[in-house]
Design a protein around this motif. Sequence first.
Motif, PDB file in Angstrom:
ATOM      1  N   SER A 297       2.686   1.885  -3.402  1.00 18.17           N
ATOM      2  CA  SER A 297       1.861   2.439  -4.474  1.00 18.17           C
ATOM      3  C   SER A 297       1.481   3.893  -4.137  1.00 18.17           C
ATOM      4  CB  SER A 297       0.631   1.584  -4.721  1.00 18.17           C
ATOM      5  OG  SER A 297      -0.262   1.723  -3.651  1.00 18.17           O
ATOM      6  N   MET A 298       1.322   4.155  -2.868  1.00 17.28           N
ATOM      7  CA  MET A 298       1.040   5.523  -2.424  1.00 17.28           C
ATOM      8  C   MET A 298       2.214   6.420  -2.821  1.00 17.28           C
ATOM      9  SD  MET A 298      -1.651   6.298  -0.387  1.00 17.28           S
ATOM     10  CE  MET A 298      -1.077   7.408   0.907  1.00 17.28           C
ATOM     11  N   HIS A 299       3.400   5.866  -2.579  1.00 17.05           N
ATOM     12  CA  HIS A 299       4.621   6.598  -2.836  1.00 17.05           C
ATOM     13  C   HIS A 299       4.757   6.914  -4.321  1.00 17.05           C
ATOM     14  CE1 HIS A 299       8.566   7.976  -1.711  1.00 17.05           C
ATOM     15  NE2 HIS A 299       9.096   7.308  -2.702  1.00 17.05           N
TER      16      HIS A 299
ATOM     17  N   PHE B 214       2.281   9.493  -5.345  1.00 16.78           N
ATOM     18  CA  PHE B 214       2.730  10.782  -4.834  1.00 16.78           C
ATOM     19  C   PHE B 214       3.813  11.378  -5.734  1.00 16.78           C
ATOM     20  CE2 PHE B 214       5.644  13.259  -2.140  1.00 16.78           C
ATOM     21  CZ  PHE B 214       4.770  14.225  -1.673  1.00 16.78           C
TER      22      PHE B 214
ATOM     23  N   TYR C 222       0.850  -1.188   0.000  1.00 20.39           N
ATOM     24  CA  TYR C 222       0.000   0.000   0.000  1.00 20.39           C
ATOM     25  C   TYR C 222       0.892   1.246   0.000  1.00 20.39           C
ATOM     26  CZ  TYR C 222      -3.372   3.344   1.948  1.00 20.39           C
ATOM     27  OH  TYR C 222      -4.179   4.421   2.177  1.00 20.39           O
ATOM     28  N   ASP C 223       1.892   1.179   0.868  1.00 23.30           N
ATOM     29  CA  ASP C 223       2.812   2.294   1.037  1.00 23.30           C
ATOM     30  C   ASP C 223       3.547   2.600  -0.264  1.00 23.30           C
ATOM     31  OD1 ASP C 223       5.445   3.056   3.388  1.00 23.30           O
ATOM     32  OD2 ASP C 223       3.743   4.232   2.705  1.00 23.30           O
TER      33      ASP C 223
END
Length: 280
Positions: A16-18, A21, A13-14
């Motif tokens: 793909s968020m990154h 972003f 999750y982290d």
Amino acid sequence: RAKEEGKGRYAVYDKSMHKAFNERMNIEKHLRSAMKNNEFELHYQPQVDIRTGLISGFEALIRWNSPVLGFVSPLDFIKVAEDSRLIIYIGEWVLREACRFTKDVHDRVGIPYKISVNISVIQMLQDDFIDVVLNTLQETGLQPECLELEITESIFMESFESMVTKLEYLKSCGILIALDDFGTGYSSLSYLQQLPISTLKIDKAFIDSLSDSTYSQSFVQIIVQLGHKMGLEVVAEGIEEEAQLAFLKDSGCDKVQGYLISRPVPGRGVGKLLEVERYF
Ligand code: C2E
Ligand code: MG
Ligand code: MG
Ligand code: MG
């Protein structure tokens, strides 16, 4: 074990968020210089009167060709432009360029085609929004009756009263207001009658599913009837097939816009579209 799984999932999750972003940061970075480097262009998509088959106007759609990122869809950069407030300047440019272009078409062909311009809620929230619109009309010489502002229902999630006041003022000046993507937002039929709008644009999603959803068929028919009862024009967007056109004709819809008629074209392509005598 549950903890480990949780951890793993969190990491994905982290990541793909990154990535998302970073993409947004990258778009924002290049968006900042896009304006002064002349990287934006407007394309124009015709709207056709369903009864006559004649072009009544065009929707202006922004195009961004970045030397670094290549062609970037408005679906990918408008949100970034809104969050960074760059949309205020981009939106002013769009409005001016669309009005200037349309006035030029009027002068050349002598027919007062309408121009529809998409407006972001961020633009409307500006204290000088009304001045910007009126000044643009004055400077370009376009008649207010030929300008239609396309807004979405998200506008009314912000200060409803002040939005209505602004729209009412613009309407009193002769400017037209269309509610875009109708049916997909937080539509509440009760607020429709409080809005100083002139046009409803039925979202493409309903047009896409006309052939296999009786719900969409009913939705379109009912919205056309409701719109007409309220004195509004109803436009269907995203028409790609003859069968959709036939259904919309039967439903009494006023105008259509979509690839079946034409894709959005650059300004230099508009003259050719106007040479077509009738689209159906
Ligand atoms: P929208 O205002 O609902 O515009 C209609 C979109 O549907 C356009 O996508 C248009 O190219 C596309 N379209 C029209 N007919 C068809 C069809 O038959 N089939 C398919 N598949 N698509 C069709 P586009 O140009 O990519 O713009 C996407 C959205 O970006 C617009 O949706 C609008 O919300 C926003 N946008 C575009 N230009 C501007 C602008 O100048 N200012 C602001 N604030 N938003 C803009
Ligand atoms: Mg639109
Ligand atoms: Mg739309
Ligand atoms: Mg849309």
